[in-house]
Design a protein around this motif. Sequence first.
Motif, PDB file in Angstrom:
ATOM      1  N   TRP A 102       0.717  -1.176  -0.096  1.00 30.63           N
ATOM      2  CA  TRP A 102       0.038  -0.096  -0.075  1.00 30.63           C
ATOM      3  C   TRP A 102       0.992   1.268  -0.127  1.00 30.63           C
ATOM      4  O   TRP A 102       1.780   1.384   0.978  1.00 30.63           O
ATOM      5  N   ASN A 103       0.763   1.905  -1.073  1.00 24.11           N
ATOM      6  CA  ASN A 103       1.425   3.363  -1.332  1.00 24.11           C
ATOM      7  C   ASN A 103       0.681   4.533  -0.611  1.00 24.11           C
ATOM      8  O   ASN A 103      -0.643   4.451  -0.835  1.00 24.11           O
ATOM      9  N   VAL A 104       1.268   5.635  -0.361  1.00 23.10           N
ATOM     10  CA  VAL A 104       0.626   6.776   0.074  1.00 23.10           C
ATOM     11  C   VAL A 104       0.204   7.694  -1.315  1.00 23.10           C
ATOM     12  O   VAL A 104       1.287   8.002  -1.929  1.00 23.10           O
ATOM     13  N   ARG A 105      -0.863   8.104  -1.559  1.00 21.93           N
ATOM     14  CA  ARG A 105      -1.314   8.826  -2.616  1.00 21.93           C
ATOM     15  C   ARG A 105      -1.045  10.248  -2.170  1.00 21.93           C
ATOM     16  O   ARG A 105      -0.809  11.033  -3.304  1.00 21.93           O
ATOM     17  N   LYS A 106      -1.781  10.650  -1.242  1.00 20.30           N
ATOM     18  CA  LYS A 106      -1.970  11.904  -0.935  1.00 20.30           C
ATOM     19  C   LYS A 106      -1.954  12.105   0.793  1.00 20.30           C
ATOM     20  O   LYS A 106      -2.684  11.171   1.369  1.00 20.30           O
ATOM     21  N   VAL A 107      -1.283  13.085   1.507  1.00 20.41           N
ATOM     22  CA  VAL A 107      -1.564  13.422   2.653  1.00 20.41           C
ATOM     23  C   VAL A 107      -1.483  14.744   3.083  1.00 20.41           C
ATOM     24  O   VAL A 107      -0.729  15.477   2.493  1.00 20.41           O
TER      25      VAL A 107
END
Length: 242
Positions: free
Chosen positions: A148-153
């Motif tokens: 699972w990767n981070v798309r937006k934070v």
Amino acid sequence: MRISHLIKKTAKNEESEGNVECGLSKQSDELVEFEIMEEASDKKIFYYKDIFGLTVEDIIQMEFWTEQCAYKFYRRLEKYHGFSVQKGDYGKDENENLIHRRFFCKRAGLRDRKHYVRLDRKRIHRPKIRTNCEAKLSIYLDRGSSTWNVRKVILEHNYELTLRGMIRLIPHFCGMSDAMKAHIDSMHSYGIPTSKILGYIFGIAGDYSILGFIKKDAYNHIDRKKHDKITDDNTNATLAYL
């Protein structure tokens, strides 16, 4: 275990939880603890010791074994910065597999206007807690690496965060451990009043924030124990009578 040792262990565990995160190992599906793991790519399978020092760029470079690992990380972030998290919307593929998920601040959005214009309302309005805060963490499943990767934070909040010493009052983090419940039950069984038990425990701790619970939690626990005992006694009496 003596209460003084129990309190010290609780404080130590509280500190270690902030330094070490847990995730699912690819070699085995057991829950394991590990620190920073460098991969061949420029991404890191996460875990930073300095939660306070994380920037948006650092979090974007993170990967997680599972969606639950990402949620645990965001919960860790909320604990150290003083806000509450809620799970948001998600998406699934044609095989009903989860492929993306978003986590929001508890104060995201606004209360629906219809609740303010009702003419037949009898109760007063609840306090406003939603401030349309845009803080969030958005993740997606990378099918190539199965991580699972981070798309937006977004880390900025539009309200004043909870002070460090008051974080224990947030419902997510306000609770008693099983060991502490056992010690309180043991002392209470000898006829020691609840107020004396709490005074002794808080006196050893030296600070209410170290324990992670408030007086009301202890009184509620003892009341539940009394209620369960009364219920069991009535049940046994009824069965014996029949």
